[in-house]
Every structure is written in C-alpha cells, then in structure tokens.
Design a protein around this motif. Structure first.
Motif, mmCIF file in Angstrom:
data_model
loop_
_atom_site.group_PDB
_atom_site.id
_atom_site.type_symbol
_atom_site.label_atom_id
_atom_site.label_comp_id
_atom_site.label_asym_id
_atom_site.label_seq_id
_atom_site.Cartn_x
_atom_site.Cartn_y
_atom_site.Cartn_z
ATOM 1 N N ALA A 57 0.872 -1.111 -0.059
ATOM 2 C CA ALA A 57 0.004 -0.128 -0.016
ATOM 3 C C ALA A 57 1.033 1.350 0.117
ATOM 4 C CB ALA A 57 -0.945 0.054 1.131
ATOM 5 N N GLY A 58 0.384 2.368 -0.603
ATOM 6 C CA GLY A 58 1.073 3.402 -0.789
ATOM 7 C C GLY A 58 0.652 4.249 0.476
ATOM 8 N N PRO A 59 1.762 5.589 0.487
ATOM 9 C CA PRO A 59 1.606 6.341 2.037
ATOM 10 C C PRO A 59 0.353 7.211 2.255
ATOM 11 C CG PRO A 59 2.873 7.525 0.186
ATOM 12 C CD PRO A 59 2.477 6.118 -0.489
ATOM 13 N N MET A 60 -0.424 7.268 1.120
ATOM 14 C CA MET A 60 -1.654 8.057 1.461
ATOM 15 C C MET A 60 -3.158 7.247 1.657
ATOM 16 S SD MET A 60 0.146 10.809 0.675
ATOM 17 C CE MET A 60 -0.958 12.008 0.568
ATOM 18 N N VAL A 61 -3.966 7.980 2.138
ATOM 19 C CA VAL A 61 -5.316 7.563 2.408
ATOM 20 C C VAL A 61 -6.311 8.587 1.904
ATOM 21 C CG1 VAL A 61 -5.081 8.563 4.807
ATOM 22 C CG2 VAL A 61 -6.772 6.494 4.217
ATOM 23 N N GLU A 62 -7.354 7.954 1.453
ATOM 24 C CA GLU A 62 -8.609 8.962 0.714
ATOM 25 C C GLU A 62 -9.549 8.950 2.138
ATOM 26 O OE1 GLU A 62 -10.106 9.088 -3.272
ATOM 27 O OE2 GLU A 62 -11.910 8.324 -2.355
ATOM 28 N N ILE A 63 -9.830 10.325 2.315
ATOM 29 C CA ILE A 63 -11.079 10.786 3.450
ATOM 30 C C ILE A 63 -12.189 11.153 2.450
ATOM 31 C CG2 ILE A 63 -11.668 12.199 4.924
ATOM 32 C CD1 ILE A 63 -8.406 12.537 5.726
ATOM 33 N N SER A 64 -13.252 10.463 2.649
ATOM 34 C CA SER A 64 -14.672 10.613 1.805
ATOM 35 C C SER A 64 -15.772 10.792 2.678
ATOM 36 C CB SER A 64 -14.637 9.456 0.757
ATOM 37 O OG SER A 64 -14.777 8.509 1.314
ATOM 38 N N SER A 65 -15.695 10.889 4.168
ATOM 39 C CA SER A 65 -16.875 10.987 4.873
ATOM 40 C C SER A 65 -16.470 11.936 6.058
ATOM 41 C CB SER A 65 -17.507 9.787 4.995
ATOM 42 O OG SER A 65 -16.700 8.929 6.210
ATOM 43 N N ILE A 121 4.929 16.412 6.311
ATOM 44 C CA ILE A 121 4.949 17.140 5.226
ATOM 45 C C ILE A 121 4.639 16.354 3.944
ATOM 46 C CG2 ILE A 121 6.564 18.485 3.776
ATOM 47 C CD1 ILE A 121 8.097 18.930 6.489
ATOM 48 N N SER A 122 4.912 15.339 3.795
ATOM 49 C CA SER A 122 4.727 14.709 2.672
ATOM 50 C C SER A 122 4.770 13.298 2.816
ATOM 51 C CB SER A 122 5.782 14.944 1.426
ATOM 52 O OG SER A 122 6.944 14.184 1.814
ATOM 53 N N GLY A 123 4.222 12.296 1.758
ATOM 54 C CA GLY A 123 4.516 10.912 1.793
ATOM 55 C C GLY A 123 5.486 10.273 0.738
ATOM 56 N N GLU A 124 6.105 9.375 0.931
ATOM 57 C CA GLU A 124 7.115 8.744 -0.055
ATOM 58 C C GLU A 124 6.726 7.446 -0.230
ATOM 59 O OE1 GLU A 124 8.988 11.236 -1.144
ATOM 60 O OE2 GLU A 124 8.327 12.466 0.576
ATOM 61 N N GLU A 125 7.010 6.888 -1.614
ATOM 62 C CA GLU A 125 6.772 5.521 -1.861
ATOM 63 C C GLU A 125 7.660 5.016 -3.087
ATOM 64 O OE1 GLU A 125 3.258 2.661 -3.584
ATOM 65 O OE2 GLU A 125 3.183 4.640 -3.777
ATOM 66 N N PHE A 126 8.571 4.050 -2.286
ATOM 67 C CA PHE A 126 9.620 3.328 -3.209
ATOM 68 C C PHE A 126 8.923 2.509 -4.107
ATOM 69 C CE2 PHE A 126 11.708 4.682 0.475
ATOM 70 C CZ PHE A 126 12.996 5.475 0.074
ATOM 71 N N LEU A 155 11.233 6.535 -6.951
ATOM 72 C CA LEU A 155 10.556 7.039 -5.714
ATOM 73 C C LEU A 155 9.484 8.019 -6.337
ATOM 74 C CD1 LEU A 155 10.839 7.603 -2.635
ATOM 75 C CD2 LEU A 155 12.127 9.504 -3.158
ATOM 76 N N LYS A 156 8.440 7.883 -5.599
ATOM 77 C CA LYS A 156 7.176 8.455 -5.787
ATOM 78 C C LYS A 156 7.048 9.533 -4.627
ATOM 79 C CE LYS A 156 3.445 7.294 -7.627
ATOM 80 N NZ LYS A 156 2.288 6.534 -8.052
ATOM 81 N N HIS A 157 6.702 10.742 -4.588
ATOM 82 C CA HIS A 157 6.708 11.818 -3.750
ATOM 83 C C HIS A 157 5.244 12.487 -3.739
ATOM 84 C CE1 HIS A 157 7.557 15.237 -1.212
ATOM 85 N NE2 HIS A 157 7.182 16.103 -2.150
ATOM 86 N N TYR A 158 4.478 12.402 -2.754
ATOM 87 C CA TYR A 158 3.169 12.909 -2.503
ATOM 88 C C TYR A 158 3.002 14.095 -1.598
ATOM 89 C CZ TYR A 158 1.951 8.081 -4.126
ATOM 90 O OH TYR A 158 1.603 6.947 -4.739
ATOM 91 N N GLN A 159 2.724 15.123 -2.150
ATOM 92 C CA GLN A 159 2.357 16.394 -1.578
ATOM 93 C C GLN A 159 1.613 17.329 -1.961
ATOM 94 O OE1 GLN A 159 6.092 18.331 -0.526
ATOM 95 N NE2 GLN A 159 5.376 20.011 0.694
ATOM 96 N N ASN A 160 0.332 17.895 -1.282
ATOM 97 C CA ASN A 160 -0.370 18.922 -1.517
ATOM 98 C C ASN A 160 -0.878 18.336 -2.818
ATOM 99 O OD1 ASN A 160 0.205 20.504 0.414
ATOM 100 N ND2 ASN A 160 1.306 22.169 -0.645
#
Length: 477
Positions: free
Chosen positions: A20-28, A413-418, A429-434
């Motif tokens: 799983a990646g470093p991000m989570v979706e919030i939908s409620s 600050i951000s999420g990182e995924e190898f 490497l994938k970098h998730y921010q804003n």
C-alpha cells in the motif's frame, strides 16, 4: 494548495509495488474526524461557507500535562497571521490620504537612509531585501523573558545588516519589513500599532477575543508545546514583544472568522484596498496574504507560527469556503488545514497515512540511494538508526517514518513510496505532497536504465519550501 497535477509512471511499474502507498483517501465526515484524531492534531478547527458553520470542533488539550480539554472558544497565538492586520491598517490609512504605499519608507523613518529606494509596498509584499531579523542567532541570544522589546530596538538591530538583494528583484520572507510597517503605522496614526487595530478593526468587527498581550499566559490558559529530543514539552520562555507587529496577536477561531469578512465586500476596507491586498506579486504573495490558484477557484491564505503555536486561515474566493485552524503543538501533525480545504471543497481529500509500521532498522539500507528528476535530486540515507531524505537544493534532511512496507511519512509534510520492478529491486521513488505526485528515478541502477519519463508531466522539484511558506510561516524562518 496548488492545482492538482498527476504524474504518471508506466502502468507496469506502478503495479510492480505490492504494498500500500503512503496516502489515504478521506471521503466522509466520520473518516475526517477519525483522521484528525489519529494524526494527534491538538487544537481547534472551524469551517464555514457563506454564513453557515460546517464544522467547529476542539481536539486535544490546553495543557498536555494536566489534560484539560481544549474548547472552541480558547485563545491561541496566531503568529504571522498578524501581518494581514498590519497590511490592512496601512491600506486603511492610504484610503484616508495619510500614507501611500508608494512612499519611500524614509519619508517616515528618515534615519533609515540606506532604505531610500524601498517603498512601503515592498515591505508588505516581502520584496524589500531587508534582512529578516529572526534569521540571526544573535537576536535570539539577546532575548529575556522579563524584558520588553520595542519596535525601535528591533529596527535598530535589523539595520546593522546589509540588504540581501536589490529591492523588487527577489522575494524573501522578512519579519523585519512588518516591524518597520508597524512603526510607520504608529508614526502616521499617533497610536500604538495594537491600539490602531483595536479601534479600526477589532471593535468594528466585534473581535473581543483578539489583541496583543506581551505575556500570553495572562489572557489564555492554552500552553504552547515544542518538540525537544523527540518529545513535546511546554514552551513559555519568551514574551511576545519579540514579534510585535510581525506576529504577536492572539485570537480565536470565531474572531478569525469575523476577520475573513474583509476578504469579501466589506465596510471595513474599500474595494480598492481589498483588491490591492489580494493582488499577487512575486511568489504569489500580495499584501500580507498568499493568493494562489486552486482548481477553478482562488485560494486566499496565510499561516502563522510562534514557538508552540501554529495558525492557518484559508479562504476560497469563489466558493466562499473558510477554513481556520489553531494548534498548540507547533504544527507537529499533518496539514489539517489543507485536508479540510480539500474535503469541504471537493467532497474528499488525500492525506498522509498516520499508521506506524514496524519496519526493522536493518531494512533501511535497502532504500539508500540517489533519486533524480531532471536536475533535481534527493538522497535517501541512514544516519544512526533512522532513515532520512534530503533534497539537493539546500534544504535540511527530513526524517522518514515508515507507515507500510516501502511507504513512509516524511514528518507529516509529505508521503514517500519506493517503486520496485518485477524482480523486487527498488528503481524509483514517488513523492506525494499537496495533491501533487512527483516521480524520481534511482541513479546508477541498471534496473532503471531505459526508463524515460520525458513524455510525462513531472513536478520540477519537491515543494517543501512552499509547504513551509504556506503552512508554517515560522517567524524564525
């Protein structure tokens, strides 16, 4: 928050990572509240649209030791959000013909002859080139909790340093400019800077819980906390005279909601002043405000930080969404303000995972290496028993906290995924921010030879600096 940009890898590469990646979706709203609690945010949030309150809640404690719960009416230090009050004050004086933003600051402070080419406007939009007094360790070393600083003393300290660049040619955040702005405000009005605010803004807007108090503990039982040796500890070592017109106000979420009325048509400042305040110059900065595109809207915002406290005010101009957050743990959690803006404007939000993952220290070496996107590079390395990531543009190293296999939280600050190839070798490497995703290829890796992302839109660099400017405009930065 900037326009959302998707960065695409080849589908086969994206699917190569089995974790799983470093991000989570919030939908409620339930997921939103749960996330805020899990992120250990300690503060108060308020979300409104037009005149409707969509959310107003307190999370955590006034004091981490006594465990007294926060309330939504508690007062917090708001740091650099003070600056928009000062900018609005000088605009109001301009409306009255008592000052012009195009005047040289030496018209009011002739002793600052070295600043003769600097206009009032330049100190309000951070293009003056005046050295930022809070960047100098000498300033912090001379502070005394029992000593009250004056605007003149801070100006005298600042004037010892040469200009850092020719006025208007660059942008650099300078608290010194807003100390000078406060002094000009006092000279022109004949009042102290906080008395002028009280008479012209706070009373007309019924902001009874906003003001300046040198010793914050006299008006609030909310204690600020800072991180020392990986532990949050109370911070009460400074009185607020070190910040004055650059960042010494306190307020509440309800009062700051009243303040956001000046972002729209208002009887407090004129339409021309409002437009001038919200017209961006360098770095998308206007007069005491950031102005940035956000999807099909415009985001008006600013952040503030004093030791132990962080504040954020965000306003979407077209949709009239207002998000205010105040916290007293020095911003050591995820960007709750940005998540709230996303959630209440889009119906969902991506957030950095708060989960912890028991990754063995021995595994950290596997992630070490240099990763590049064009000329921009980041280095991942082990120091002691911790994993760090450091960009090559002069930024510090950031601690990487595992939240899954191959997935890391970078200090909220951000999420990182190898990314691995089919053989399980790390190649990118994938970098998730804003809500941006940036992709970086591992250098000197045979497995990544031949990878070509030139046909894909790639973020030119990490945006840590912008994140810090947006969310944690630290008076010491």
């Amino acid at each position: 928050m900037l326009n959302k940009i998707s960065v695409l890898f080849f589908v086969s590469l994206l699917s190569a990572s089995a974790f799983a990646g470093p991000m989570v979706e919030i939908s409620s709203k339930e997921e939103l509240n749960s996330y805020i609690v899990k992120s250990k945010f300690n503060g108060v949030v308020l979300v409104a649209k037009d005149k409707n309150i969509l959310m107003k809640e307190a999370f955590g404690y006034k004091n981490l030791e006594s465990k007294i719960p926060l309330t939504t009416s508690d007062k917090f230090q708001i740091g650099s959000n003070t600056k928009q009050f000062i900018a609005a004050s000088l605009l109001k004086l301009q409306e009255e013909g008592r000052v012009s933003l195009d005047d040289s600051i030496t018209k009011y402070l002739p002793e600052l002859s070295e600043y003769k080419n600097i206009k009032v406007r330049d100190i309000l939009n951070h293009t003056s080139g005046i050295s930022n007094y809070t960047d100098h360790e000498e300033f912090w070393s001379m502070l005394d909790y029992n000593k009250t600083l004056t605007l003149d003393e801070i100006i005298n300290f600042t004037s010892k340093f040469p200009l850092e660049f020719e006025t208007k040619t660059k942008w650099n955040y300078s608290n010194s400019g807003y100390i000078i702005a406060g002094k000009i405000l006092e000279i022109v009005s004949g009042q102290t800077w906080d008395e002028f605010l009280e008479e012209n803004f706070l009373k007309p807007l019924d902001m009874k819980d906003t003001g300046y108090q040198e010793y914050f503990e006299k008006i609030s039982d909310v204690t600020g906390n800072v991180l020392q040796n990986d532990k949050l500890v109370p911070f009460t070592d400074l009185n607020l005279s070190w910040a004055l017109s650059a960042g010494a106000l306190y307020s509440t979420v309800d009062d700051l909601l009243k303040w956001t009325s000046i972002y729209e048509k208002s009887s407090i400042i004129s339409d021309s002043s409002r437009k001038e305040m919200q017209t961006p110059f360098l770095k998308n900065y206007g007069l005491g405000l950031w102005i940035q595109p956000y999807n099909d809207d415009v985001l008006i915002k600013h952040g503030g930080r004093t030791p132990g406290f962080v504040s954020n005010i965000d306003f979407l101009r077209n949709s009239k969404l207002k998000v205010i957050t105040l916290d007293n743990i020095d911003g050591k959690t995820s960007d709750v303000a940005g998540i709230l803006v996303d959630f209440y404007s889009n119906g969902k939000a991506l957030a950095i995972k708060t989960d912890s993952y028991p990754l063995q220290v021995e595994s950290f070496q596997e992630y070490e290496g240099e990763f590049a996107s064009g000329k921009f590079e980041v280095k991942v390395f082990v120091n002691g028993n911790k994993l760090f990531l450091q960009p090559n543009d002069g930024q510090p190293a950031y601690l990487m906290i595992p939240n899954d296999k191959d997935s890391f939280n970078l200090q909220f600050i951000s999420g990182e995924e190898f990314i691995r190839n089919a053989k399980g070798t790390i190649i990118a490497l994938k970098h998730y921010q804003n809500n941006h995703v940036s992709s970086f290829i591992k250098k000197n890796s045979a497995q990544s030879n031949g990878l070509n992302l030139k046909h894909y839109k790639i973020q030119k660099s990490f945006i840590f600096k912008e994140q810090i400017e947006r969310y944690q405009l630290n008076l010491r930065n």
